[in-house]
Design a protein around this motif. Structure first.
Motif, mmCIF file in Angstrom:
data_model
loop_
_atom_site.group_PDB
_atom_site.id
_atom_site.type_symbol
_atom_site.label_atom_id
_atom_site.label_comp_id
_atom_site.label_asym_id
_atom_site.label_seq_id
_atom_site.Cartn_x
_atom_site.Cartn_y
_atom_site.Cartn_z
ATOM 1 N N MET A 1 0.852 -1.198 0.000
ATOM 2 C CA MET A 1 0.000 0.000 0.000
ATOM 3 C C MET A 1 0.881 1.239 0.000
ATOM 4 S SD MET A 1 -2.963 1.083 2.738
ATOM 5 C CE MET A 1 -3.885 2.596 2.501
ATOM 6 N N PRO A 2 0.722 2.101 -0.995
ATOM 7 C CA PRO A 2 1.587 3.278 -1.080
ATOM 8 C C PRO A 2 1.324 4.253 0.056
ATOM 9 C CG PRO A 2 -0.174 3.404 -2.702
ATOM 10 C CD PRO A 2 -0.257 2.026 -2.109
ATOM 11 N N VAL A 3 2.393 4.937 0.486
ATOM 12 C CA VAL A 3 2.290 5.939 1.546
ATOM 13 C C VAL A 3 2.449 7.310 0.919
ATOM 14 C CG1 VAL A 3 3.269 6.794 3.692
ATOM 15 C CG2 VAL A 3 3.221 4.332 3.241
ATOM 16 N N ASN A 4 1.480 8.173 1.162
ATOM 17 C CA ASN A 4 1.515 9.512 0.608
ATOM 18 C C ASN A 4 1.953 10.501 1.692
ATOM 19 O OD1 ASN A 4 0.529 8.747 -1.982
ATOM 20 N ND2 ASN A 4 -1.556 8.666 -1.155
ATOM 21 N N PHE A 5 3.097 11.135 1.452
ATOM 22 C CA PHE A 5 3.608 12.116 2.398
ATOM 23 C C PHE A 5 3.209 13.511 1.933
ATOM 24 C CE2 PHE A 5 6.576 8.560 2.949
ATOM 25 C CZ PHE A 5 6.513 8.406 4.325
ATOM 26 N N SER A 6 2.829 14.345 2.890
ATOM 27 C CA SER A 6 2.502 15.725 2.571
ATOM 28 C C SER A 6 3.775 16.537 2.428
ATOM 29 C CB SER A 6 1.631 16.320 3.681
ATOM 30 O OG SER A 6 2.364 16.416 4.892
ATOM 31 N N ALA A 7 3.639 17.746 1.911
ATOM 32 C CA ALA A 7 4.799 18.626 1.753
ATOM 33 C C ALA A 7 5.444 18.925 3.100
ATOM 34 C CB ALA A 7 4.383 19.917 1.057
ATOM 35 N N ILE A 8 4.626 19.106 4.138
ATOM 36 C CA ILE A 8 5.202 19.434 5.450
ATOM 37 C C ILE A 8 5.918 18.225 6.054
ATOM 38 C CG2 ILE A 8 3.118 18.898 6.790
ATOM 39 C CD1 ILE A 8 3.819 21.343 8.523
ATOM 40 N N ASP A 9 5.395 17.007 5.796
ATOM 41 C CA ASP A 9 6.093 15.816 6.272
ATOM 42 C C ASP A 9 7.478 15.720 5.638
ATOM 43 O OD1 ASP A 9 3.971 14.980 7.871
ATOM 44 O OD2 ASP A 9 3.048 13.841 6.241
ATOM 45 N N LEU A 10 7.540 15.945 4.340
ATOM 46 C CA LEU A 10 8.813 15.861 3.620
ATOM 47 C C LEU A 10 9.760 16.983 4.040
ATOM 48 C CD1 LEU A 10 7.431 14.944 0.082
ATOM 49 C CD2 LEU A 10 8.679 13.430 1.645
ATOM 50 N N ALA A 11 9.192 18.182 4.276
ATOM 51 C CA ALA A 11 10.030 19.304 4.711
ATOM 52 C C ALA A 11 10.628 19.030 6.087
ATOM 53 C CB ALA A 11 9.212 20.595 4.731
ATOM 54 N N ARG A 12 9.831 18.451 6.965
ATOM 55 C CA ARG A 12 10.341 18.110 8.292
ATOM 56 C C ARG A 12 11.426 17.049 8.197
ATOM 57 N NH1 ARG A 12 5.743 16.505 12.329
ATOM 58 N NH2 ARG A 12 7.585 16.324 13.663
ATOM 59 N N PHE A 13 11.209 16.046 7.371
ATOM 60 C CA PHE A 13 12.213 15.000 7.229
ATOM 61 C C PHE A 13 13.492 15.556 6.606
ATOM 62 C CE2 PHE A 13 14.334 11.480 5.085
ATOM 63 C CZ PHE A 13 14.412 10.564 6.123
ATOM 64 N N GLN A 14 13.338 16.474 5.645
ATOM 65 C CA GLN A 14 14.518 17.069 5.012
ATOM 66 C C GLN A 14 15.331 17.853 6.024
ATOM 67 O OE1 GLN A 14 15.098 20.639 1.884
ATOM 68 N NE2 GLN A 14 14.086 18.855 1.011
ATOM 69 N N MET B 1 3.501 29.106 17.906
ATOM 70 C CA MET B 1 3.332 28.870 16.477
ATOM 71 C C MET B 1 3.419 27.380 16.184
ATOM 72 S SD MET B 1 5.554 30.283 13.240
ATOM 73 C CE MET B 1 4.797 30.347 11.605
ATOM 74 N N ARG B 2 2.419 26.873 15.493
ATOM 75 C CA ARG B 2 2.402 25.464 15.135
ATOM 76 C C ARG B 2 3.258 25.199 13.900
ATOM 77 N NH1 ARG B 2 -1.341 22.203 17.652
ATOM 78 N NH2 ARG B 2 -2.758 23.329 19.060
ATOM 79 N N THR B 3 3.769 23.986 13.828
ATOM 80 C CA THR B 3 4.630 23.608 12.716
ATOM 81 C C THR B 3 3.896 23.699 11.380
ATOM 82 O OG1 THR B 3 5.815 22.118 14.208
ATOM 83 C CG2 THR B 3 6.177 21.806 11.853
ATOM 84 N N VAL B 4 2.620 23.365 11.368
ATOM 85 C CA VAL B 4 1.861 23.404 10.113
ATOM 86 C C VAL B 4 1.760 24.822 9.567
ATOM 87 C CG1 VAL B 4 0.531 21.330 10.566
ATOM 88 C CG2 VAL B 4 -0.319 23.529 11.405
ATOM 89 N N VAL C 1 9.313 19.412 -2.771
ATOM 90 C CA VAL C 1 10.095 19.111 -1.576
ATOM 91 C C VAL C 1 10.711 17.718 -1.677
ATOM 92 C CG1 VAL C 1 10.063 18.927 0.935
ATOM 93 C CG2 VAL C 1 8.616 20.616 -0.194
ATOM 94 N N GLY C 2 9.952 16.775 -2.239
ATOM 95 C CA GLY C 2 10.464 15.415 -2.389
ATOM 96 C C GLY C 2 11.668 15.342 -3.308
ATOM 97 N N ILE C 3 11.630 16.084 -4.410
ATOM 98 C CA ILE C 3 12.762 16.090 -5.341
ATOM 99 C C ILE C 3 13.998 16.685 -4.677
ATOM 100 C CG2 ILE C 3 13.649 17.114 -7.471
ATOM 101 C CD1 ILE C 3 10.799 16.858 -8.609
ATOM 102 N N SER C 4 13.813 17.804 -3.976
ATOM 103 C CA SER C 4 14.964 18.419 -3.297
ATOM 104 C C SER C 4 15.498 17.502 -2.205
ATOM 105 C CB SER C 4 14.579 19.784 -2.718
ATOM 106 O OG SER C 4 13.599 19.654 -1.705
ATOM 107 N N LEU C 5 14.609 16.764 -1.545
ATOM 108 C CA LEU C 5 15.049 15.823 -0.512
ATOM 109 C C LEU C 5 15.915 14.721 -1.110
ATOM 110 C CD1 LEU C 5 15.048 14.555 2.305
ATOM 111 C CD2 LEU C 5 12.809 13.546 1.767
ATOM 112 N N MET C 6 15.507 14.177 -2.241
ATOM 113 C CA MET C 6 16.302 13.131 -2.885
ATOM 114 C C MET C 6 17.667 13.653 -3.309
ATOM 115 S SD MET C 6 13.664 10.809 -5.145
ATOM 116 C CE MET C 6 12.964 12.184 -6.060
ATOM 117 N N ILE C 7 17.700 14.879 -3.817
ATOM 118 C CA ILE C 7 18.980 15.472 -4.215
ATOM 119 C C ILE C 7 19.878 15.657 -3.000
ATOM 120 C CG2 ILE C 7 20.066 17.546 -5.168
ATOM 121 C CD1 ILE C 7 17.587 17.858 -6.958
ATOM 122 N N PHE C 8 19.292 16.167 -1.915
ATOM 123 C CA PHE C 8 20.063 16.336 -0.685
ATOM 124 C C PHE C 8 20.643 15.012 -0.213
ATOM 125 C CE2 PHE C 8 17.949 20.502 0.420
ATOM 126 C CZ PHE C 8 19.130 21.205 0.550
#
Length: 476
Positions: A1-14, A392-395, A406-413
């Motif tokens: 089952m594919p997992v869909n990450f939001s932009a904020i999830d990916l930004a936090r992980f980055q 201030m909330r993270t969202v 964000v996902g593309i930049s994360l992979m490059i990083f």
């Protein structure tokens, strides 16, 4: 089952990914800079060439670590504009100046004296050179001061007002010396010293296991174990004080760390368990009655607020930080035990002959960095869902980027970081494998002591910290 990450999830992980790489190198630099100052001071006082041999070697490791730290730190700061524009716009009037002070007072000091420390043996006198080494060490600590001031303010904000939809500074003294700052500064500085000491100790243990018995190797292990014997118990007391402070200002974080769901008096300490955020229980608990209250409140029946007393939207992820905290605390206790065992072996005259202990020290080499990363995850993930706690909330802090961008930049990083910083770590390990030089003859020692290894050579004009090491990455 594919997992869909939001932009904020990916930004936090980055951000977590880049900071995790970055924090290793400043921690190494902070620990080694002070160690270098001690070595050079000991050499000036005793004229024992062993200290100079050790300084020459560890200054190379420091130079590589410093260079890696600068590069990774620049990349990290860019993310405030690319992924966290909301945070920069809202809290920038406070965090921006604090980071600028770090550059103006610390980085310029380090950079200004670093060249003298690495390449100034022929150009300045011994006392002036020692002064440069002290300035580099002080610079790393000033840098720690400002970075921890900024981050601690995000944990326990004060001294501000909200005007026109932005945070505006009102009292800089309160901003800098916020309630959690003294504890977090002390905890982080000692964590860096301990991480550096473990690297030095593991290097000495490695070479002893390989059959080297020269004085520089023995002295490396000995000095590192003395440092650990002093600092590891102190770190435990500082950590305890930090925990009391966190319970006062961030009680939800403490509840999540301990996996406590219902408010309790005389709370047990959960040694083991798996917190379930949906079921609101900690499964498979192994607990010690009353010990949680005794540690967290210093009272037998002290009250600990449970996670259920906080709205679900305000709860940190207990499943994560329950275990990251235990990794940090468990390694801390193991560090203290290792230091005490080392003292016993030293008293018995078996420190340099006990191979099982040397293997233990070698195995514990990365422990300082692992504990530091686990503690950082506990601190930062435990602050969630707030980027500025209670303000201030993270969202609300993220930039309006798409998940794809964000996902593309994360992979490059990830690719670039593993290539660049993986190579840097590999090179540091190569240097460590070589170890301090031990000249055998008077001519060899004279040549080594006065710069023919690349340190202070009058014909050499260095332009970057990595010039501090003259070894090829393909050598040895």
């Amino acid at each position: 089952m594919p997992v869909n990450f939001s932009a904020i999830d990916l930004a936090r992980f980055q951000f977590a990914f880049t900071v995790s790489f970055h924090i290793i190198f400043p921690a190494l630099s902070i620990g080694l800079a002070s160690f270098l100052a001690v070595l050079e001071g000991a050499w000036l006082k005793t004229k024992n060439p062993i200290y100079k041999d050790m300084f020459m070697f560890w200054s190379k490791v420091f130079a590589v670590g410093f260079g890696m730290g600068v590069v990774s730190g620049v990349v990290m700061s860019y993310q405030f504009g690319t992924n966290w524009g909301g945070f920069s716009n809202y809290a920038g009037p406070v965090t921006g100046p604090l980071l600028a002070y770090e550059v103006l007072t610390a980085f310029f000091l380090e950079a200004g004296f670093l060249g003298v420390m690495l390449f100034g043996w022929h150009r300045v006198g011994p006392k002036a050179h020692f002064g440069a080494t002290l300035m580099v060490a002080i610079g790393t600590l000033i840098s720690t001061f400002w970075i921890l001031a900024s981050n601690s303010w995000m944990q326990t904000p004060q001294g501000y007002a909200i005007v026109g939809g932005k945070i505006v500074p009102q009292d800089w003294f309160k901003i800098v010396f916020n309630p959690s700052f003294p504890y977090r500064l002390g905890h982080m500085a000692m964590a860096a010293f301990i991480a550096g000491a473990f690297v030095v100790a593991a290097t000495g243990a490695w070479h002893l296991l390989k059959g080297r018995r020269d004085p520089a190797i023995r002295k490396s292990l000995s000095m590192a174990l003395w440092i650990l014997l002093i600092l590891t118990p102190i770190q435990a007391f500082v950590g305890d004080a930090h925990g009391l402070n966190t319970r006062k200002y961030q009680p939800a974080k403490i509840a999540a760390i301990e996996g406590i769901w219902d408010t309790e008096q005389g709370a047990a300490l959960n040694l083991f368990g798996i917190p379930d955020m949906d079921a609101e229980i900690t499964k498979y608990r192994i607990s010690v009655p009353h010990l949680g209250s005794l540690i967290l409140t210093h009272e037998w029946n002290g009250e600990i607020r449970g996670l259920k007393s906080f709205p679900k939207a305000d709860r940190p992820n207990s499943t994560l930080i329950f275990w990251t905290f235990r990794v940090m605390a468990g390694l801390g206790m193991l560090m203290i035990l290792m230091s005490l065992v080392g003292l016993a072996l030293r008293k018995g005259g078996k420190l340099y002959e006990s191979r099982w202990f040397q293997r233990w020290v070698l195995f514990m080499g990365p422990a300082g960095f692992v504990a530091l990363l686990a503690g950082w995850i506990t601190t930062e993930a435990g602050r969630q869902p707030w980027v500025v706690y209670g303000v201030m909330r993270t969202v609300d802090a993220a930039s309006p980027n798409s998940a794809q961008a964000v996902g593309i930049s994360l992979m490059i990083f990830m690719i670039v970081y593993f290539l660049v910083f993986g190579t840097g770590i590999y090179y540091i390990l190569k240097l460590i494998r070589t170890g301090p030089a031990f000249p055998e003859t008077p001519d060899e020692r004279k040549s080594h002591q006065w710069g023919d290894d690349g340190h202070g050579d009058p014909a050499q004009t260095a332009r970057r910290p990595l010039s501090g090491s003259s070894e090829s990455i393909e050598s040895h």
